[in-house]
Write a protein that holds these residues in place. Structure first.
Motif, PDB file in Angstrom:
ATOM      1  N   GLN A 114     -48.591 -23.001  -1.676  1.00  0.00           N
ATOM      2  CA  GLN A 114     -49.788 -23.834  -1.441  1.00  0.00           C
ATOM      3  C   GLN A 114     -49.485 -25.301  -1.710  1.00  0.00           C
ATOM      4  O   GLN A 114     -49.908 -26.183  -0.973  1.00  0.00           O
ATOM      5  N   LEU A 115     -48.735 -25.537  -2.780  1.00  0.00           N
ATOM      6  CA  LEU A 115     -48.410 -26.908  -3.171  1.00  0.00           C
ATOM      7  C   LEU A 115     -47.579 -27.610  -2.100  1.00  0.00           C
ATOM      8  O   LEU A 115     -47.753 -28.798  -1.828  1.00  0.00           O
ATOM      9  N   PHE A 122     -53.275 -30.110  -1.783  1.00  0.00           N
ATOM     10  CA  PHE A 122     -53.101 -29.783  -3.202  1.00  0.00           C
ATOM     11  C   PHE A 122     -52.177 -30.776  -3.913  1.00  0.00           C
ATOM     12  O   PHE A 122     -52.197 -30.869  -5.121  1.00  0.00           O
ATOM     13  N   SER A 123     -51.345 -31.469  -3.135  1.00  0.00           N
ATOM     14  CA  SER A 123     -50.312 -32.298  -3.759  1.00  0.00           C
ATOM     15  C   SER A 123     -50.517 -33.784  -3.476  1.00  0.00           C
ATOM     16  O   SER A 123     -50.841 -34.175  -2.354  1.00  0.00           O
ATOM     17  N   PHE A 124     -50.266 -34.592  -4.514  1.00  0.00           N
ATOM     18  CA  PHE A 124     -50.341 -36.049  -4.335  1.00  0.00           C
ATOM     19  C   PHE A 124     -49.013 -36.573  -3.793  1.00  0.00           C
ATOM     20  O   PHE A 124     -48.848 -37.751  -3.552  1.00  0.00           O
ATOM     21  N   MET A 132     -57.930 -28.924  -0.721  1.00  0.00           N
ATOM     22  CA  MET A 132     -57.753 -28.110  -1.939  1.00  0.00           C
ATOM     23  C   MET A 132     -58.501 -26.785  -1.942  1.00  0.00           C
ATOM     24  O   MET A 132     -58.589 -26.142  -2.991  1.00  0.00           O
ATOM     25  N   ARG A 133     -59.042 -26.345  -0.812  1.00  0.00           N
ATOM     26  CA  ARG A 133     -59.682 -25.026  -0.801  1.00  0.00           C
ATOM     27  C   ARG A 133     -58.606 -23.958  -0.675  1.00  0.00           C
ATOM     28  O   ARG A 133     -57.804 -24.008   0.250  1.00  0.00           O
ATOM     29  N   THR A 184     -60.814 -39.905   1.630  1.00  0.00           N
ATOM     30  CA  THR A 184     -60.629 -38.644   2.364  1.00  0.00           C
ATOM     31  C   THR A 184     -59.192 -38.118   2.341  1.00  0.00           C
ATOM     32  O   THR A 184     -58.928 -37.063   2.896  1.00  0.00           O
ATOM     33  N   THR A 185     -58.289 -38.864   1.738  1.00  0.00           N
ATOM     34  CA  THR A 185     -56.894 -38.385   1.723  1.00  0.00           C
ATOM     35  C   THR A 185     -56.355 -38.323   0.291  1.00  0.00           C
ATOM     36  O   THR A 185     -56.845 -39.010  -0.605  1.00  0.00           O
ATOM     37  N   THR A 186     -55.311 -37.522   0.139  1.00  0.00           N
ATOM     38  CA  THR A 186     -54.666 -37.390  -1.175  1.00  0.00           C
ATOM     39  C   THR A 186     -54.079 -38.736  -1.603  1.00  0.00           C
ATOM     40  O   THR A 186     -54.140 -39.107  -2.771  1.00  0.00           O
ATOM     41  N   GLU A 187     -53.524 -39.457  -0.625  1.00  0.00           N
ATOM     42  CA  GLU A 187     -52.895 -40.749  -0.950  1.00  0.00           C
ATOM     43  C   GLU A 187     -53.936 -41.746  -1.454  1.00  0.00           C
ATOM     44  O   GLU A 187     -53.711 -42.436  -2.457  1.00  0.00           O
TER      45      GLU A 187
END
Ligand SMILES: C[S@@+](CC[C@H](N)C(=O)[O-])C[C@H]1O[C@@H](n2cnc3c(N)ncnc32)[C@H](O)[C@@H]1O
Length: 302
Positions: A114-115, A122-124, A132-133, A184-187
């Motif tokens: 998943q990561l 899930f990951s930065f 992240m669901r 809206t984004t991990t970044e």
């Protein structure tokens, strides 16, 4: 005993696998329920070493079910995989017309699959939609939490689930930022977090966004309530002499498992086999850093 393992193509390295096999040995040939089958790492080792009558693997992530299915197929043993939450094991077992199982394994949290997957958020370390669901059929996503929860609730989540000492500042900066544009984004989220923690307080060993990302994942997937529900459903489904094994990676999860096992012992349901939790050896941590915070607790039903 050296555990037989199907290492080829193994994307997620199972944690404490030798110890799990040893603890399950008295139940060899029984019916096993794996509530978090993931990539099938523990499943393959258990199936290869303990020859279960039936192996039931549950995972709320459809991709994990697909991977585990491919991975376990080659073992030519009887297994069933179910895309659902382990807290629903009562209903799942009723559907399968199974009354009791001999062992239950919960290996909590997230898998390397998943990561590392594209687009899951899930990951930065990669720029993905803030999702992240684990189960993509559910509505609540990390983007929803980050863009709609109050500063107070965000702070609570970051502090409680992430033990993040900069929780208040990060929550405040998220609320300020989202007035200008949605996050809206991990970044984008990782940037707000990095900006909120003064440089000299950036952790040395982990990315500054680690704790907040963990906290959001726990919130989005309702992980602590799932664990409580899974423990309750699981103990009812366990045969006499059956064993309940839980591997946790987070102090709140471990506290829930520890407390619940103590309650069960006080109610004479059975006894705790691990007075102290089992933790990985130095060698295992060297080979697989992900397992460094793992704790295994075991309860036997009488
Ligand atoms: C640490 S991984 C398990 C890895 C697995 N033991 C292996 O060796 O490959 C955790 C898995 O549990 C799943 N999961 C987490 N919470 C769950 C829940 N409440 N119900 C079902 N699956 C869940 C995740 O989707 C993930 O695939």
């Amino acid at each position: 005993m050296r555990v037989e393992q199907k290492e080829k193509n193994l994307i997620h390295k199972p944690v404490l696998v030798q110890e799990v096999i040893e603890l399950l040995k008295p139940l060899k040939g029984g019916v096993f329920l794996d509530g978090t089958v993931g990539g099938g790492g523990h499943a393959a080792a258990i199936i290869s070493n303990l020859d279960p009558k039936l192996y039931i693997g549950i995972d709320r992530d459809e991709d994990a079910i697909k991977v585990a299915s491919q991975y376990l197929k080659g073992l030519n043993k009887k297994f069933i995989l179910i895309h659902d939450r382990y807290s629903k094991m009562r209903e799942i077992l009723a559907d399968l017309k199974i009354k009791k199982v001999d062992a239950i394994l919960l290996d909590l949290g997230i898998s390397s699959l998943q990561l590392q997957a594209e687009g899951r958020g899930f990951s930065f370390l990669k720029n993905d939609p803030l999702d992240m669901r684990m189960d993509r059929r559910q509505n609540l996503s990390a983007a929803h939490v980050v863009n709609t929860y109050s500063a107070h609730d965000l702070e609570r989540i970051f502090r409680e689930y992430g033990e993040e000492r900069w929780a208040k500042k990060i929550a405040k900066n998220i609320v300020e930022t989202r007035k200008r544009f949605p996050i809206t984004t991990t970044e984008a989220l990782a940037k707000v977090i990095e900006f909120s923690i003064p440089k000299k307080f950036h952790p040395k060993k982990i990315h500054p966004a680690t704790k907040v990302f963990q906290a959001l994942r726990i919130e989005v997937n309702n992980e602590l309530e799932e664990l409580k529900g899974g423990l309750k459903a699981g103990i009812d489904a366990l045969n006499t002499k059956g064993r309940f094994l839980v591997i946790s990676f987070h102090s709140l999860e471990d506290a829930i498992v520890k407390r619940t096992f103590k309650e069960w012992e006080a109610e004479n349901i059975g006894h705790i086999l691990t007075k102290k939790p089992i933790t990985p050896s130095v060698q295992e941590v060297e080979e697989n850093i992900r397992c460094r915070s793992a704790k295994l607790r075991v309860f036997e039903r009488s």
